[in-house]
Design a protein around this motif. Structure first.
Motif, PDB file in Angstrom:
ATOM      1  N   LYS A 190       0.836  -1.207   0.000  1.00  0.00           N
ATOM      2  CA  LYS A 190       0.000   0.000   0.000  1.00  0.00           C
ATOM      3  C   LYS A 190       0.869   1.255   0.000  1.00  0.00           C
ATOM      4  O   LYS A 190       0.558   2.232  -0.706  1.00  0.00           O
ATOM      5  CB  LYS A 190      -0.912  -0.020   1.232  1.00  0.00           C
ATOM      6  N   ILE A 191       1.950   1.244   0.753  1.00  0.00           N
ATOM      7  CA  ILE A 191       2.866   2.388   0.751  1.00  0.00           C
ATOM      8  C   ILE A 191       3.473   2.565  -0.636  1.00  0.00           C
ATOM      9  O   ILE A 191       3.596   3.691  -1.146  1.00  0.00           O
ATOM     10  CB  ILE A 191       3.978   2.181   1.802  1.00  0.00           C
ATOM     11  N   GLY A 243      -8.215  -0.713   0.746  1.00  0.00           N
ATOM     12  CA  GLY A 243      -7.382  -0.658   1.941  1.00  0.00           C
ATOM     13  C   GLY A 243      -6.598  -1.937   2.153  1.00  0.00           C
ATOM     14  O   GLY A 243      -6.988  -3.023   1.704  1.00  0.00           O
ATOM     15  N   GLY A 244      -5.479  -1.811   2.869  1.00  0.00           N
ATOM     16  CA  GLY A 244      -4.633  -2.967   3.118  1.00  0.00           C
ATOM     17  C   GLY A 244      -5.335  -4.063   3.894  1.00  0.00           C
ATOM     18  O   GLY A 244      -5.141  -5.259   3.619  1.00  0.00           O
ATOM     19  N   HIS A 255      -1.873 -12.737 -10.867  1.00  0.00           N
ATOM     20  CA  HIS A 255      -2.011 -12.661  -9.408  1.00  0.00           C
ATOM     21  C   HIS A 255      -1.308 -11.432  -8.839  1.00  0.00           C
ATOM     22  O   HIS A 255      -1.951 -10.533  -8.298  1.00  0.00           O
ATOM     23  CB  HIS A 255      -1.472 -13.918  -8.734  1.00  0.00           C
ATOM     24  N   PHE A 256       0.015 -11.381  -8.963  1.00  0.00           N
ATOM     25  CA  PHE A 256       0.752 -10.308  -8.307  1.00  0.00           C
ATOM     26  C   PHE A 256       0.464  -8.933  -8.911  1.00  0.00           C
ATOM     27  O   PHE A 256       0.274  -7.957  -8.180  1.00  0.00           O
ATOM     28  CB  PHE A 256       2.254 -10.607  -8.349  1.00  0.00           C
ATOM     29  N   ALA A 257       0.445  -8.837 -10.235  1.00  0.00           N
ATOM     30  CA  ALA A 257       0.177  -7.533 -10.846  1.00  0.00           C
ATOM     31  C   ALA A 257      -1.227  -7.048 -10.496  1.00  0.00           C
ATOM     32  O   ALA A 257      -1.427  -5.864 -10.189  1.00  0.00           O
ATOM     33  CB  ALA A 257       0.358  -7.613 -12.361  1.00  0.00           C
ATOM     34  N   LEU A 258      -2.204  -7.955 -10.524  1.00  0.00           N
ATOM     35  CA  LEU A 258      -3.569  -7.569 -10.152  1.00  0.00           C
ATOM     36  C   LEU A 258      -3.673  -7.246  -8.669  1.00  0.00           C
ATOM     37  O   LEU A 258      -4.467  -6.385  -8.267  1.00  0.00           O
ATOM     38  CB  LEU A 258      -4.552  -8.676 -10.523  1.00  0.00           C
ATOM     39  N   GLY A 290      -5.077  -3.770  -7.712  1.00  0.00           N
ATOM     40  CA  GLY A 290      -6.280  -3.668  -6.900  1.00  0.00           C
ATOM     41  C   GLY A 290      -6.055  -2.911  -5.607  1.00  0.00           C
ATOM     42  O   GLY A 290      -6.928  -2.170  -5.142  1.00  0.00           O
ATOM     43  N   MET A 291      -4.867  -3.061  -5.024  1.00  0.00           N
ATOM     44  CA  MET A 291      -4.590  -2.386  -3.760  1.00  0.00           C
ATOM     45  C   MET A 291      -4.436  -0.879  -3.925  1.00  0.00           C
ATOM     46  O   MET A 291      -4.389  -0.150  -2.942  1.00  0.00           O
ATOM     47  CB  MET A 291      -3.335  -2.972  -3.110  1.00  0.00           C
TER      48      MET A 291
END
Length: 300
Positions: A24-25, A84-85, A72-75, A79-80
């Motif tokens: 998120k950061i 929120g985390g 998975h990882f890119a989405l 999405g984040m």
């Protein structure tokens, strides 16, 4: 499981829970797809020169670079950017019920009433989270659900490359995923290079944590535990990661604890826990690996 190894399992859950804060950061400073490119490029540079890939496993790893790397990882990162985390930490747990469904379809794994009930709880919790007032749009929410499904699909492929070490899979998958995600970043984002070059130390600190803490250290410990103990003893420890993610998001990101997040989290985590528990029970005449075996795959 001895107390020492149980503590290591808890440590992994904590590392993965804090990873949602780190992501998120990062996406607050750099466009999410570009951030994923940086993550994978650095991961590949650290791992690929020191690992080997077999010719037999290479096609499966290339396919994994799409399902696990891009889908998975890119989405997840994408999405984040709009969720929120804490919410993301809960939604990613849907990978377990998705794995259960895929195992029933492709591996003919019998579900049973209790696991169907667990599926209902997990997806019901996700529906409650979809109504969260802090959710700015439904799009990022659905992107994270698709990310969780892609994780489950990737676990079917990971079983095809069991002859290669998990660390090698991570590095080579990152190598092949980097150009794919870079292309999507060029098409969908702008000012990526400037954002990376002008990023603050917060970005690079979070990236260091994502690569070393969440990926290298956590995965090394996780697969060590899986090699020593049954999956049914190890996987439940990961249910702590969304709780850590929620607490860390409140503490470090200033997120609020809404009733939707509490109820949705309780239902989703409870449903996942029920599925894992039922999958850990021995079943007679079971000719295919239970879906819990699929949970040897990747987490954040």
């Amino acid at each position: 499981m001895p107390l020492r190894d149980m503590a290591l399992g808890v440590l992994v859950a904590v590392l993965w829970g804090l990873n949602f804060v780190a992501i998120k950061i990062g996406v607050q400073e750099v466009p999410p797809l570009a951030l994923t490119v940086v993550r994978f490029a650095l991961t590949a540079a650290l791992i690929v020169p020191f690992t080997r890939m077999t010719r037999q496993a290479l096609p499966w790893v290339i396919l994994l670079s799409f399902t696990l790397g891009t889908m998975h990882f890119a989405l997840l990162f994408y999405g984040m950017n709009g969720v929120g985390g804490g919410t993301a930490a809960i939604l990613i747990q849907l990978g377990v019920p998705f794995s259960t469904i895929l195992a029933a379809i492709f591996l003919k794994d019998h579900l049973g009433g209790w696991r169907i009930f667990g599926l209902g709880l997990a997806f019901g919790g996700a529906a409650v989270l979809a109504g969260e007032p802090t959710l700015p749009a439904l799009g990022p929410f659905l992107v994270l659900v698709l990310s969780a499904f892609s994780w489950a699909a990737s676990n079917l492929l990971i079983k095809r490359v069991s002859s290669v070490t998990p660390l090698a899979i991570s590095g080579w998958m990152a190598l092949f995923a980097t150009p794919q995600i870079a292309l999507w970043s060029l098409l969908l984002e702008h000012n990526q290079v400037d954002a990376v070059l002008n990023a603050s130390w917060h970005l690079w600190a979070s990236m260091t944590y994502i690569i070393l803490g969440s990926s290298v250290i956590a995965y090394t410990l996780w697969y060590r535990l899986l090699s020593l103990y049954p999956v049914s003893q190890v996987v439940p420890l990961n249910l702590l990661s969304p709780l850590v993610g929620i607490a860390a998001s409140i503490a470090f990101l200033g997120e609020s604890l809404t009733w939707e997040r509490v109820l949705g989290g309780f239902l989703t985590i409870g449903g996942v826990g029920l599925i894992i528990y039922r999958q850990s029970l021995p079943r007679a005449n079971h000719k295919t690996p239970p879906a819990s075996e699929l949970e040897r795959g990747s987490w954040e």
